[in-house]
Scaffold this motif. Sequence first.
Motif, short mmCIF file in Angstrom:
data_model
loop_
_atom_site.label_atom_id
_atom_site.label_comp_id
_atom_site.label_asym_id
_atom_site.label_seq_id
_atom_site.Cartn_x
_atom_site.Cartn_y
_atom_site.Cartn_z
N ARG A 269 35.42 23.80 46.80
CA ARG A 269 35.22 24.08 48.40
C ARG A 269 35.56 25.70 48.34
O ARG A 269 35.10 26.21 49.21
CB ARG A 269 36.26 23.28 49.09
CG ARG A 269 35.68 21.91 49.31
CD ARG A 269 36.51 20.79 49.76
NE ARG A 269 35.94 19.78 50.11
CZ ARG A 269 35.42 18.88 49.04
NH1 ARG A 269 35.43 19.13 47.90
NH2 ARG A 269 34.90 17.67 49.53
N LEU A 270 36.22 25.96 47.49
CA LEU A 270 36.74 27.54 47.60
C LEU A 270 35.93 28.65 46.69
O LEU A 270 36.13 29.72 46.47
CB LEU A 270 38.33 27.64 47.44
CG LEU A 270 39.01 27.00 48.66
CD1 LEU A 270 40.57 27.30 48.62
CD2 LEU A 270 38.69 27.81 49.99
N ASN A 271 35.32 27.81 45.68
CA ASN A 271 34.70 28.71 44.57
C ASN A 271 35.73 29.57 43.80
O ASN A 271 35.80 30.66 43.51
CB ASN A 271 33.51 29.47 45.00
CG ASN A 271 32.69 29.82 43.76
OD1 ASN A 271 32.48 29.48 42.83
ND2 ASN A 271 31.90 31.11 44.11
N VAL A 272 36.82 28.76 43.40
CA VAL A 272 37.99 29.48 42.64
C VAL A 272 38.22 28.63 41.41
O VAL A 272 37.81 27.54 41.25
CB VAL A 272 39.04 29.93 43.37
CG1 VAL A 272 38.96 30.59 44.59
CG2 VAL A 272 39.69 28.44 43.90
N THR A 273 38.94 29.41 40.27
CA THR A 273 39.49 28.43 39.36
C THR A 273 41.16 28.35 39.51
O THR A 273 41.83 28.99 39.96
CB THR A 273 39.44 29.37 37.96
OG1 THR A 273 37.86 29.77 37.86
CG2 THR A 273 39.87 28.82 36.73
N ILE A 274 41.30 27.21 39.44
CA ILE A 274 42.65 26.44 39.69
C ILE A 274 42.99 26.05 38.34
O ILE A 274 42.32 25.31 37.36
CB ILE A 274 42.40 25.53 40.62
CG1 ILE A 274 41.98 25.79 42.08
CG2 ILE A 274 43.93 24.76 41.00
CD1 ILE A 274 42.75 26.87 42.73
N ASN A 275 44.31 26.46 37.86
CA ASN A 275 44.89 26.00 36.74
C ASN A 275 46.21 24.81 37.07
O ASN A 275 46.88 25.06 37.73
CB ASN A 275 45.67 27.27 36.22
CG ASN A 275 44.65 28.31 35.96
OD1 ASN A 275 43.59 28.16 35.01
ND2 ASN A 275 45.00 29.49 36.70
N ARG A 276 46.12 23.90 36.09
CA ARG A 276 47.15 23.08 36.00
C ARG A 276 48.40 23.38 35.22
O ARG A 276 48.17 24.27 34.31
CB ARG A 276 46.78 21.69 35.52
CG ARG A 276 45.76 20.77 36.13
CD ARG A 276 45.28 19.53 35.55
NE ARG A 276 46.56 18.68 35.40
CZ ARG A 276 46.78 17.82 34.57
NH1 ARG A 276 45.90 17.59 33.41
NH2 ARG A 276 47.80 17.21 34.50
N ASN A 277 49.53 23.13 35.36
CA ASN A 277 50.87 23.43 34.91
C ASN A 277 51.08 22.27 33.96
O ASN A 277 51.84 21.40 34.30
CB ASN A 277 52.20 23.68 35.89
CG ASN A 277 53.29 23.95 35.12
OD1 ASN A 277 53.51 24.24 33.73
ND2 ASN A 277 54.26 24.11 35.92
#
Length: 140
Positions: A23-31
């Motif tokens: 939806r935001l065209n971003v890269t999200i990282n998991r901790n």
Amino acid sequence: MSRKSRDKGARGEREFKSWLESRLNVTINRNYDQWAHGGFDLSGLDNCALEIKRYAKGNLFRFSWWQQVVESAGDLVPILAYRFDNEDWNVVCPLQWLMGERVTHALEMAAFMPAEEWVERYRALKAQERPLEDDLVGEG
């Protein structure tokens, strides 16, 4: 915490990560170290600390979930995303942040809404001309 519970939490994190990235065209990282060292679940949105909860039954977030993300966020804006089985994602965030104000009372003043609505509000806040650093939690 049981392995089954951890696995369900990890699935929820991956699910919301994918949902948000689309939806935001971003890269999200998991901790990945959160089990050992604490902290929040996902990062990658400007100045936001995302905590993800996935449970079988319920209709509203638990206050303890909100406390957890507020405490782990530090100087970042706490964001709680949660979903119950067969339901859509919902988000809890500081009311002051939604109003475009500096966050000073995240724990006491929170707003919750469908995640789709939160995405639209995030886009609108990001598009404003003020620097994103103004969102940081702390005394104004």
